[in-house]
Enzyme design. Sequence first.
Site, PDB file in Angstrom:
ATOM      1  N   THR A  16      65.374 -35.312-109.006  1.00 30.13           N
ATOM      2  CA  THR A  16      64.255 -35.865-108.251  1.00 30.13           C
ATOM      3  C   THR A  16      64.365 -35.534-106.773  1.00 30.13           C
ATOM      4  O   THR A  16      65.470 -35.333-106.247  1.00 30.13           O
ATOM      5  CB  THR A  16      64.226 -37.401-108.421  1.00 30.13           C
ATOM      6  OG1 THR A  16      63.266 -37.978-107.534  1.00 30.13           O
ATOM      7  CG2 THR A  16      65.583 -38.019-108.113  1.00 30.13           C
ATOM      8  N   TYR A  29      68.260 -46.217-107.534  1.00 26.32           N
ATOM      9  CA  TYR A  29      67.704 -45.074-108.274  1.00 26.32           C
ATOM     10  C   TYR A  29      68.097 -43.752-107.616  1.00 26.32           C
ATOM     11  O   TYR A  29      68.525 -42.815-108.298  1.00 26.32           O
ATOM     12  CB  TYR A  29      66.184 -45.189-108.344  1.00 26.32           C
ATOM     13  CG  TYR A  29      65.505 -43.962-108.900  1.00 26.32           C
ATOM     14  CD1 TYR A  29      65.566 -43.667-110.261  1.00 26.32           C
ATOM     15  CD2 TYR A  29      64.809 -43.082-108.074  1.00 26.32           C
ATOM     16  CE1 TYR A  29      64.958 -42.542-110.778  1.00 26.32           C
ATOM     17  CE2 TYR A  29      64.194 -41.956-108.591  1.00 26.32           C
ATOM     18  CZ  TYR A  29      64.269 -41.688-109.932  1.00 26.32           C
ATOM     19  OH  TYR A  29      63.666 -40.560-110.443  1.00 26.32           O
TER      20      TYR A  29
END
Length: 362
Positions: A129, A172
Amino acid sequence: MSGDPGRPFLVTGGAGFIGSNIADRLAGEGHGVVIYDSLARPGTERNLAWLQDRHPGAIHPVKADIRNAGELRRAVNESQAVFHMAAQVAVTTSLDDPRDDLEINILGTFNLLEALRTKGDVPLVFASTNKVYGDLADLDFGATDEGYMPLDGDVRRFGIGEHHPLNFHTPYGCSKGAADQYVLDYARSFGVPAAVLRMSCIYGQRQMGTEDQGWVAHFLIRALEGKPITLYGDGHQVRDILDVSDAVGAYLEAWRRIDRIKGRAFNLGGGPANAVSLRMLLDHIGRLIGHSVDVSFADWRAGDQRYFVADTRAAEAALGLGPKMAWREGVAKLAAWLAGERGLRIDAPATDPPQRRQAATW
């Protein structure tokens, strides 16, 4: 490329949004596909049924958690290559339950890497990501009619490159960033044929977007259902959005060229040509559905980036990627698909004013 061509592909998280699109492309090319998925996320059972209906006999589901090391090892041992899409994917969820986030994203990836290390020659393409770059607070931004833009001329022209320092924010960001680095190190330390794709915002068919993840589809779903949308921050955040068909093409090319790109990480997104602010996207959605969207505002979320646009030149060169779908066209296609799923029809033309990028005040 490595791996045994007689074996199926393994797609972890294969019933999710991007995973199901990868599985669909592979099965459409005549390959068998193992869908390894816990089916915990809403919409995954529907995606799996869709895949099985489209590709009878080619889709082999394994309902299991990525943290189940034994089940995962068995799936790896039967596979010719792995696309690792299974993850906890929401910043907000990671803040609510950081332990679960860590176990899924780090331990789950570690389990997979250990299975691959033992197997030896099975390629891996890992879904990372843009959050590994943090909030980009080291860059200065200015206000334009099209949202936040970097003052650095090269970044503004090309986007954020792979050389930009990693700076993990939120649980995250830490868990995906750690998994990202584990994949690269297993390629370096143990020779696992693996590569990493650090994704910007991917959108497209089979995306069941929520407020916490999959924001392009979430905006469309709320608008189509006549429900209000909450923007966190001021809505001038800029992202480069990429249609899932282009993302799938990149994943498959990474697998095909794994012997040349193993051990490398690439930024994958729409690039500067597909950069759009949240407000611009909502304006476009309003034109698609024929009326304005009801919007409210709330405080900024932790670790949110005012701007992220991927510098895609390295991926394009290494993977031989062609032109990307223009964001207005792609969003219109997603809107039509989501409307069809709900028995609705969109009649409004997808027209927009000419693009401009100039200084502005808000």
